[in-house]
Structure formats: C-alpha cells, structure tokens
Design a protein around this motif. Structure first.
Motif, mmCIF file in Angstrom:
data_model
loop_
_atom_site.group_PDB
_atom_site.id
_atom_site.type_symbol
_atom_site.label_atom_id
_atom_site.label_comp_id
_atom_site.label_asym_id
_atom_site.label_seq_id
_atom_site.Cartn_x
_atom_site.Cartn_y
_atom_site.Cartn_z
ATOM 1 N N ARG A 166 0.859 -1.193 0.000
ATOM 2 C CA ARG A 166 0.000 0.000 0.000
ATOM 3 C C ARG A 166 0.893 1.241 0.000
ATOM 4 O O ARG A 166 2.056 1.203 0.361
ATOM 5 C CB ARG A 166 -0.899 0.035 1.248
ATOM 6 N N TYR A 167 0.291 2.376 -0.363
ATOM 7 C CA TYR A 167 1.001 3.647 -0.273
ATOM 8 C C TYR A 167 0.925 4.132 1.165
ATOM 9 O O TYR A 167 -0.140 4.130 1.779
ATOM 10 C CB TYR A 167 0.381 4.686 -1.209
ATOM 11 N N ALA A 168 2.069 4.559 1.705
ATOM 12 C CA ALA A 168 2.128 5.016 3.094
ATOM 13 C C ALA A 168 1.864 6.509 3.227
ATOM 14 O O ALA A 168 1.422 6.969 4.274
ATOM 15 C CB ALA A 168 3.499 4.687 3.701
ATOM 16 N N THR A 169 2.126 7.271 2.170
ATOM 17 C CA THR A 169 2.014 8.726 2.249
ATOM 18 C C THR A 169 0.926 9.213 1.297
ATOM 19 O O THR A 169 0.886 8.810 0.135
ATOM 20 C CB THR A 169 3.357 9.393 1.882
ATOM 21 N N ARG A 170 0.060 10.066 1.820
ATOM 22 C CA ARG A 170 -1.004 10.668 1.011
ATOM 23 C C ARG A 170 -1.000 12.165 1.249
ATOM 24 O O ARG A 170 -1.087 12.623 2.391
ATOM 25 C CB ARG A 170 -2.363 10.089 1.394
ATOM 26 N N LYS A 171 -0.913 12.942 0.169
ATOM 27 C CA LYS A 171 -0.970 14.395 0.251
ATOM 28 C C LYS A 171 -2.157 14.863 -0.576
ATOM 29 O O LYS A 171 -2.164 14.742 -1.797
ATOM 30 C CB LYS A 171 0.341 15.011 -0.245
ATOM 31 N N ASP A 172 -3.166 15.398 0.116
ATOM 32 C CA ASP A 172 -4.370 15.891 -0.543
ATOM 33 C C ASP A 172 -4.148 17.305 -1.064
ATOM 34 O O ASP A 172 -3.333 18.059 -0.520
ATOM 35 C CB ASP A 172 -5.545 15.880 0.436
ATOM 36 N N PHE A 173 -4.884 17.655 -2.115
ATOM 37 C CA PHE A 173 -4.830 19.011 -2.656
ATOM 38 C C PHE A 173 -6.203 19.393 -3.175
ATOM 39 O O PHE A 173 -7.060 18.541 -3.396
ATOM 40 C CB PHE A 173 -3.775 19.124 -3.767
ATOM 41 N N VAL A 174 -6.412 20.690 -3.344
ATOM 42 C CA VAL A 174 -7.631 21.190 -3.984
ATOM 43 C C VAL A 174 -7.212 21.932 -5.253
ATOM 44 O O VAL A 174 -6.109 22.468 -5.342
ATOM 45 C CB VAL A 174 -8.462 22.116 -3.052
ATOM 46 N N TYR A 175 -8.103 21.908 -6.237
ATOM 47 C CA TYR A 175 -7.811 22.604 -7.482
ATOM 48 C C TYR A 175 -7.533 24.072 -7.189
ATOM 49 O O TYR A 175 -8.204 24.701 -6.378
ATOM 50 C CB TYR A 175 -8.992 22.494 -8.443
ATOM 51 N N GLY A 176 -6.532 24.591 -7.861
ATOM 52 C CA GLY A 176 -6.079 25.963 -7.657
ATOM 53 C C GLY A 176 -4.723 25.997 -6.982
ATOM 54 O O GLY A 176 -3.981 26.961 -7.122
ATOM 55 N N GLU A 177 -4.385 24.932 -6.248
ATOM 56 C CA GLU A 177 -3.086 24.849 -5.576
ATOM 57 C C GLU A 177 -2.043 24.260 -6.522
ATOM 58 O O GLU A 177 -2.373 23.572 -7.481
ATOM 59 C CB GLU A 177 -3.165 23.929 -4.350
ATOM 60 N N ASP A 178 -0.775 24.518 -6.200
ATOM 61 C CA ASP A 178 0.309 23.799 -6.855
ATOM 62 C C ASP A 178 0.408 22.433 -6.187
ATOM 63 O O ASP A 178 0.209 22.314 -4.976
ATOM 64 C CB ASP A 178 1.635 24.541 -6.711
ATOM 65 N N VAL A 179 0.716 21.401 -6.990
ATOM 66 C CA VAL A 179 0.807 20.052 -6.454
ATOM 67 C C VAL A 179 2.141 19.428 -6.876
ATOM 68 O O VAL A 179 2.559 19.566 -8.023
ATOM 69 C CB VAL A 179 -0.393 19.179 -6.893
ATOM 70 N N ALA A 180 2.807 18.792 -5.907
ATOM 71 C CA ALA A 180 4.063 18.086 -6.181
ATOM 72 C C ALA A 180 3.737 16.644 -6.533
ATOM 73 O O ALA A 180 3.110 15.929 -5.754
ATOM 74 C CB ALA A 180 4.987 18.147 -4.977
ATOM 75 N N ILE A 181 4.151 16.249 -7.726
ATOM 76 C CA ILE A 181 3.990 14.874 -8.190
ATOM 77 C C ILE A 181 5.392 14.344 -8.436
ATOM 78 O O ILE A 181 6.067 14.764 -9.371
ATOM 79 C CB ILE A 181 3.139 14.794 -9.469
ATOM 80 N N SER A 182 5.849 13.463 -7.559
ATOM 81 C CA SER A 182 7.214 12.972 -7.574
ATOM 82 C C SER A 182 8.162 14.170 -7.427
ATOM 83 O O SER A 182 8.047 14.913 -6.461
ATOM 84 C CB SER A 182 7.496 12.146 -8.832
ATOM 85 N N ASP A 183 9.049 14.379 -8.400
ATOM 86 C CA ASP A 183 10.040 15.459 -8.307
ATOM 87 C C ASP A 183 9.585 16.759 -8.974
ATOM 88 O O ASP A 183 10.358 17.700 -9.055
ATOM 89 C CB ASP A 183 11.353 15.021 -8.968
ATOM 90 N N TRP A 184 8.337 16.812 -9.448
ATOM 91 C CA TRP A 184 7.894 17.944 -10.248
ATOM 92 C C TRP A 184 6.653 18.582 -9.647
ATOM 93 O O TRP A 184 5.767 17.905 -9.134
ATOM 94 C CB TRP A 184 7.617 17.481 -11.675
ATOM 95 N N THR A 185 6.595 19.892 -9.728
ATOM 96 C CA THR A 185 5.438 20.631 -9.204
ATOM 97 C C THR A 185 4.728 21.305 -10.369
ATOM 98 O O THR A 185 5.358 21.952 -11.212
ATOM 99 C CB THR A 185 5.885 21.677 -8.169
#
Length: 195
Positions: A166-185
């Motif tokens: 399973r994935y141990a880390t979960r980072k929630d976001f809402v549309y309008g925010e910047d989001v980090a996906i792996s090494d890229w935002t």
C-alpha cells in the motif's frame, strides 16, 4: 493418473481467459475494460471533454518541468503484470522514452508515476481499485485528480501491509493549488470540473 494444474497455472489460465474476453469485447462496448484481482472492470462511459482536457493539461504541464527523455504519456498501450493478473490503463503515465520502445503493454515497474482523472461513471475504480493495484504493480507514485469535487491526492512510499503493498504517504490538494507529483510541481489552476 490425473494431473491437476497448480494454483499458479490456474491463475495464469484464468487471467488469460479474462484478457481474451476483454480484447474481444473492447471494440463493441463503450468505455474501457481493465483487469483487476477481482475480475474485469468496465468503466461504462467513454471519457468526455472535461476528463480528456484534464489529462491533456496535466500531461502538458508535467512535460514542461520534467527533464528530456521523460514523457507524460496519455495514449496506449496499457500496463500489464501477467504474473499478478492485472491490466490497467492510467490516464497519464510518466515514463522514460526508452521504456516505451517495447511491443505490447508497458511493464508497470517502468512507470515513474501513474495519474488518473476520476471517472464520473465509476469513481471507485480510481479511488479504491487503482489505489490497491498500483502499489501492487510497483508504481512508486499515484496521483488522482477528481473533477467531481475539484480535489485530489498524491500517494507514494509503497510499504508492505497484511493485505498487500500500500502507499504510506497521502498528500491531498484542492484545485487551484500547486501540487508536487514525484520530483515535479505543477499548477492545478484552470482544470475543468464536471458540471
């Protein structure tokens, strides 16, 4: 003397039968067919404009910040792990160009990130089924964008549990925010919502 197939052979035979059925039906049914540990999943509706536009914008935004040699691919083929009996089709796959130089489905372990835009017709496929299957397949990062609510999550750090990886880390976001996906935002500004 009777020779019965062992469990692995039975599982492989069952998977191949499901694969054959999915291939035969795919052109005659709307939407897409995938294979999970529970069987064939049918996302009944073909993705519409907001779904496809979201995938395209995410892909374009990622490719602007990723290094040369990586793609945020939105096409075919599927990813498949025959040994585990799983065939999936992420909406966006971050993969090295060199790992795309294969015939047939991609090896899921070659993906750096799998991204799903939640389907209006079957949201549990993205929020439950793929959240279970992608760590099982060894995909290190899974990002979910949900146009129904204008929010999402990025999951990472695969770890073992009693019910499988399973994935141990979960980072929630809402549309309008910047989001980090792996090494890229990337920005989530102007991603469409379902009406």
């Amino acid at each position: 003397m009777t020779v019965a197939p062992n469990e692995a052979d039975r599982d492989a035979l069952q998977y191949q039968r499901m694969r054959d059925v999915a291939e035969q039906l795919q052109d005659s049914v709307p939407g897409k067919l995938e294979i999970t540990l529970e069987g064939i999943v049918h996302d009944m509706m073909s993705p519409g404009g907001p779904h496809e536009l979201t995938a395209a914008r995410i892909s374009r935004r990622l490719e602007k910040v990723m290094p040369e040699g990586l793609l945020a691919h939105t096409g075919t083929p599927d990813v498949e792990d025959i040994a585990r009996g799983v065939l999936r089709h992420p909406d966006v796959m971050v993969i090295a160009e060199k790992d795309m130089e294969v015939e047939g489905p991609f090896d899921p372990r070659s993906l750096l990130v799998a991204i799903e835009v939640v389907s209006r017709s079957n949201p549990d496929n993205d929020w439950v089924g793929k959240m279970r299957d992608y760590p099982l397949l060894g995909i290190p990062v899974y990002a979910v964008f949900d146009p129904r609510m204008g929010e999402g999550a990025v999951l990472s750090d695969i770890h073992p549990t009693a019910s499988g990886p399973r994935y141990a880390t979960r980072k929630d976001f809402v549309y309008g925010e910047d989001v980090a996906i792996s090494d890229w935002t990337i920005s989530t500004e102007n991603l469409p919502r379902y009406a």
